[in-house]
Write a protein that holds these residues in place. Structure first.
Motif, PDB file in Angstrom:
ATOM      1  N   ALA A 186     146.756  24.815  65.948  1.00 18.88           N
ATOM      2  CA  ALA A 186     147.411  25.006  67.236  1.00 18.88           C
ATOM      3  C   ALA A 186     147.732  23.642  67.831  1.00 18.88           C
ATOM      4  O   ALA A 186     146.874  22.765  67.883  1.00 18.88           O
TER       5      ALA A 186
ATOM      6  N   VAL B 244     149.377  33.150  67.784  1.00 24.43           N
ATOM      7  CA  VAL B 244     148.406  32.097  68.079  1.00 24.43           C
ATOM      8  C   VAL B 244     147.543  32.535  69.259  1.00 24.43           C
ATOM      9  O   VAL B 244     148.054  32.806  70.349  1.00 24.43           O
TER      10      VAL B 244
ATOM     11  N   ALA C 141     144.657  30.694  70.244  1.00 25.46           N
ATOM     12  CA  ALA C 141     143.831  29.571  70.704  1.00 25.46           C
ATOM     13  C   ALA C 141     144.731  28.382  70.979  1.00 25.46           C
ATOM     14  O   ALA C 141     145.839  28.285  70.438  1.00 25.46           O
TER      15      ALA C 141
ATOM     16  N   VAL D 174     144.273  28.030  63.383  1.00 22.53           N
ATOM     17  CA  VAL D 174     144.708  29.342  63.875  1.00 22.53           C
ATOM     18  C   VAL D 174     145.263  30.238  62.776  1.00 22.53           C
ATOM     19  O   VAL D 174     145.368  31.446  62.971  1.00 22.53           O
TER      20      VAL D 174
ATOM     21  N   ARG E 268     143.358  39.837  60.301  1.00 21.53           N
ATOM     22  CA  ARG E 268     142.339  39.219  61.152  1.00 21.53           C
ATOM     23  C   ARG E 268     140.995  39.888  60.880  1.00 21.53           C
ATOM     24  O   ARG E 268     140.936  41.065  60.534  1.00 21.53           O
TER      25      ARG E 268
ATOM     26  N   THR F  47     140.430  34.330  66.387  1.00 19.80           N
ATOM     27  CA  THR F  47     141.425  33.276  66.630  1.00 19.80           C
ATOM     28  C   THR F  47     142.109  32.799  65.365  1.00 19.80           C
ATOM     29  O   THR F  47     143.153  32.153  65.431  1.00 19.80           O
ATOM     30  N   VAL F  48     141.536  33.075  64.198  1.00 24.79           N
ATOM     31  CA  VAL F  48     142.128  32.658  62.926  1.00 24.79           C
ATOM     32  C   VAL F  48     142.653  33.886  62.195  1.00 24.79           C
ATOM     33  O   VAL F  48     141.971  34.907  62.103  1.00 24.79           O
TER      34      VAL F  48
END
Length: 198
Positions: free
Chosen positions: A54, A104, A106, A111, A148, A154-155
Protein backbone atom coordinates in the motif's frame (compact mmCIF):
# COMPACT_ATOMS: atom_id res chain seq x y z
CA UNK A 1 -3.22 -23.01 5.37
CA UNK A 2 -1.34 -20.19 3.64
CA UNK A 3 1.11 -18.86 6.23
CA UNK A 4 3.86 -17.09 4.32
CA UNK A 5 5.97 -16.29 1.28
CA UNK A 6 9.42 -17.74 0.61
CA UNK A 7 11.79 -15.42 -1.26
CA UNK A 8 15.04 -16.64 -2.83
CA UNK A 9 17.86 -14.29 -1.82
CA UNK A 10 21.55 -14.31 -2.66
CA UNK A 11 22.10 -12.02 0.38
CA UNK A 12 19.59 -13.31 2.92
CA UNK A 13 20.36 -10.75 5.64
CA UNK A 14 20.06 -7.78 3.25
CA UNK A 15 16.79 -9.06 1.77
CA UNK A 16 15.31 -9.84 5.21
CA UNK A 17 16.15 -6.28 6.25
CA UNK A 18 14.69 -4.81 3.07
CA UNK A 19 11.37 -6.67 3.24
CA UNK A 20 10.89 -6.13 6.98
CA UNK A 21 11.30 -2.38 6.44
CA UNK A 22 9.47 -2.27 3.09
CA UNK A 23 6.35 -3.80 4.65
CA UNK A 24 6.82 -1.86 7.92
CA UNK A 25 6.22 -5.24 9.54
CA UNK A 26 2.66 -5.24 8.19
CA UNK A 27 2.13 -8.60 6.54
CA UNK A 28 -1.34 -9.56 7.74
CA UNK A 29 0.18 -12.30 9.89
CA UNK A 30 2.05 -13.89 6.98
CA UNK A 31 5.74 -14.71 7.37
CA UNK A 32 8.15 -13.43 4.70
CA UNK A 33 11.14 -15.76 4.76
CA UNK A 34 14.27 -15.28 2.65
CA UNK A 35 16.31 -18.36 1.75
CA UNK A 36 19.55 -18.84 -0.18
CA UNK A 37 18.93 -20.15 -3.73
CA UNK A 38 21.23 -22.00 -6.09
CA UNK A 39 21.47 -19.07 -8.52
CA UNK A 40 20.55 -15.37 -8.89
CA UNK A 41 17.47 -14.05 -10.66
CA UNK A 42 17.79 -14.33 -14.44
CA UNK A 43 17.96 -10.91 -16.12
CA UNK A 44 14.78 -10.00 -18.00
CA UNK A 45 12.71 -12.75 -16.35
CA UNK A 46 9.54 -11.45 -14.67
CA UNK A 47 8.46 -13.36 -11.58
CA UNK A 48 5.11 -15.15 -11.72
CA UNK A 49 4.39 -14.11 -8.14
CA UNK A 50 4.92 -10.58 -6.81
CA UNK A 51 3.89 -8.54 -3.80
CA UNK A 52 1.78 -5.36 -3.70
CA UNK A 53 2.39 -2.78 -0.99
CA UNK A 54 0.00 0.00 0.00
CA UNK A 55 1.33 3.43 -0.93
CA UNK A 56 -0.92 5.15 1.59
CA UNK A 57 -2.20 8.71 1.34
CA UNK A 58 1.28 10.03 0.42
CA UNK A 59 2.28 7.30 -2.02
CA UNK A 60 5.02 9.44 -3.60
CA UNK A 61 6.79 9.70 -0.23
CA UNK A 62 6.37 5.95 0.24
CA UNK A 63 8.00 5.28 -3.14
CA UNK A 64 10.92 7.56 -2.16
CA UNK A 65 11.25 5.70 1.16
CA UNK A 66 11.41 2.35 -0.64
CA UNK A 67 14.00 3.68 -3.09
CA UNK A 68 16.08 4.85 -0.11
CA UNK A 69 15.84 1.33 1.34
CA UNK A 70 17.43 -0.10 -1.83
CA UNK A 71 14.55 -0.59 -4.26
CA UNK A 72 14.94 0.45 -7.91
CA UNK A 73 12.47 1.44 -10.63
CA UNK A 74 11.35 -1.50 -12.80
CA UNK A 75 9.82 -1.60 -16.26
CA UNK A 76 7.94 -4.80 -17.04
CA UNK A 77 5.95 -3.23 -19.86
CA UNK A 78 3.23 -1.99 -17.51
CA UNK A 79 2.60 1.25 -19.39
CA UNK A 80 0.50 3.98 -17.76
CA UNK A 81 -1.02 2.35 -14.67
CA UNK A 82 -2.25 3.65 -11.28
CA UNK A 83 0.60 2.01 -9.36
CA UNK A 84 4.39 2.15 -9.36
CA UNK A 85 6.52 -0.87 -10.24
CA UNK A 86 9.76 -1.23 -8.29
CA UNK A 87 12.21 -4.05 -7.72
CA UNK A 88 13.80 -5.16 -4.47
CA UNK A 89 17.62 -5.17 -4.15
CA UNK A 90 17.84 -8.48 -6.04
CA UNK A 91 15.52 -7.52 -8.90
CA UNK A 92 12.22 -9.03 -7.73
CA UNK A 93 9.36 -6.86 -8.93
CA UNK A 94 6.74 -5.47 -6.59
CA UNK A 95 4.06 -2.78 -6.86
CA UNK A 96 3.22 0.26 -4.75
CA UNK A 97 -0.51 0.87 -5.03
CA UNK A 98 -1.83 4.42 -5.07
CA UNK A 99 -4.77 5.63 -2.91
CA UNK A 100 -8.15 4.41 -4.07
CA UNK A 101 -6.83 1.19 -5.61
CA UNK A 102 -9.59 -1.49 -5.50
CA UNK A 103 -9.30 -4.13 -2.82
CA UNK A 104 -6.82 -2.27 -0.58
CA UNK A 105 -7.88 -2.44 3.08
CA UNK A 106 -4.76 -0.88 4.71
CA UNK A 107 -2.69 2.28 4.34
CA UNK A 108 0.69 0.56 4.65
CA UNK A 109 2.40 -2.79 4.42
CA UNK A 110 1.65 -5.85 2.33
CA UNK A 111 -1.85 -5.77 0.83
CA UNK A 112 -1.76 -8.35 -1.97
CA UNK A 113 0.11 -11.39 -3.17
CA UNK A 114 -0.31 -11.48 -6.95
CA UNK A 115 -0.02 -14.79 -8.75
CA UNK A 116 0.05 -14.74 -12.55
CA UNK A 117 -2.67 -17.01 -13.92
CA UNK A 118 -3.70 -17.46 -17.54
CA UNK A 119 -7.43 -16.97 -18.08
CA UNK A 120 -7.94 -20.61 -19.06
CA UNK A 121 -6.35 -21.76 -15.75
CA UNK A 122 -8.03 -19.22 -13.46
CA UNK A 123 -10.86 -21.40 -12.12
CA UNK A 124 -8.58 -24.38 -11.50
CA UNK A 125 -6.02 -22.16 -9.74
CA UNK A 126 -8.69 -20.48 -7.61
CA UNK A 127 -10.11 -23.85 -6.54
CA UNK A 128 -6.61 -25.21 -5.86
CA UNK A 129 -5.61 -22.25 -3.65
CA UNK A 130 -8.96 -22.03 -1.88
CA UNK A 131 -8.43 -25.64 -0.74
CA UNK A 132 -4.69 -25.34 0.09
CA UNK A 133 -4.66 -21.85 1.58
CA UNK A 134 -7.97 -22.10 3.41
CA UNK A 135 -8.70 -18.62 2.04
CA UNK A 136 -11.96 -17.91 0.26
CA UNK A 137 -13.05 -16.03 -2.85
CA UNK A 138 -13.86 -12.47 -1.85
CA UNK A 139 -14.21 -11.17 -5.41
CA UNK A 140 -14.53 -12.67 -8.89
CA UNK A 141 -14.06 -10.40 -11.90
CA UNK A 142 -13.22 -10.62 -15.59
CA UNK A 143 -9.61 -9.82 -14.63
CA UNK A 144 -9.30 -12.56 -12.01
CA UNK A 145 -10.07 -13.76 -8.50
CA UNK A 146 -9.23 -12.27 -5.09
CA UNK A 147 -9.05 -14.60 -2.07
CA UNK A 148 -8.93 -13.51 1.59
CA UNK A 149 -8.49 -15.42 4.84
CA UNK A 150 -11.50 -13.53 6.24
CA UNK A 151 -13.57 -10.72 4.71
CA UNK A 152 -11.65 -8.17 6.84
CA UNK A 153 -8.13 -9.55 6.17
CA UNK A 154 -5.82 -6.79 4.96
CA UNK A 155 -3.85 -9.12 2.66
CA UNK A 156 -5.42 -10.82 -0.36
CA UNK A 157 -4.23 -13.45 -2.82
CA UNK A 158 -4.97 -12.14 -6.30
CA UNK A 159 -4.91 -14.44 -9.33
CA UNK A 160 -5.18 -13.17 -12.87
CA UNK A 161 -3.39 -12.40 -16.13
CA UNK A 162 -0.96 -11.74 -17.58
CA UNK A 163 0.80 -15.03 -17.00
CA UNK A 164 4.56 -14.70 -17.39
CA UNK A 165 6.25 -17.59 -19.17
CA UNK A 166 7.68 -20.15 -16.74
CA UNK A 167 11.46 -20.03 -16.91
CA UNK A 168 12.94 -22.10 -14.14
CA UNK A 169 12.08 -22.15 -10.46
CA UNK A 170 9.93 -19.30 -9.12
CA UNK A 171 11.96 -16.97 -6.87
CA UNK A 172 8.90 -16.12 -4.77
CA UNK A 173 6.75 -18.98 -3.57
CA UNK A 174 3.73 -19.35 -1.34
CA UNK A 175 4.26 -21.25 1.90
CA UNK A 176 1.54 -23.54 3.24
CA UNK A 177 1.49 -25.05 6.74
CA UNK A 178 -0.17 -28.45 7.18
CA UNK A 179 -0.83 -30.63 10.21
CA UNK A 180 -0.42 -33.89 8.32
CA UNK A 181 1.63 -34.74 5.27
CA UNK A 182 5.21 -34.35 4.23
CA UNK A 183 6.98 -30.98 4.08
CA UNK A 184 8.80 -30.01 0.90
CA UNK A 185 8.39 -28.34 -2.48
CA UNK A 186 5.28 -29.02 -4.58
CA UNK A 187 3.61 -27.45 -7.62
CA UNK A 188 0.15 -25.94 -8.01
CA UNK A 189 -2.36 -26.39 -10.84
CA UNK A 190 -0.31 -24.10 -13.15
CA UNK A 191 3.10 -25.55 -12.36
CA UNK A 192 4.14 -22.91 -9.79
CA UNK A 193 6.24 -24.17 -6.91
CA UNK A 194 5.03 -23.75 -3.34
CA UNK A 195 6.57 -24.78 -0.04
CA UNK A 196 4.85 -27.01 2.51
CA UNK A 197 5.90 -26.96 6.15
CA UNK A 198 4.46 -28.23 9.45
Amino acid sequence: MLTGIVIDAMDVARMDHFWLNATRGGTGGLRLRCVAPAQPKAAGHKNRLHLDLAGGPDWEAEVRRLLDLGATWADIGQGDVPWDVLADPEGNEFCVLRPGHPGVLADSGLVAICLDVAEENRDAQAAFWESRADWHAAERHDWGVRLRRTPASTVSLVMGPPAAPKAGRNRLRLEVTVRDGEPGEFVDAAGNEFHVTR
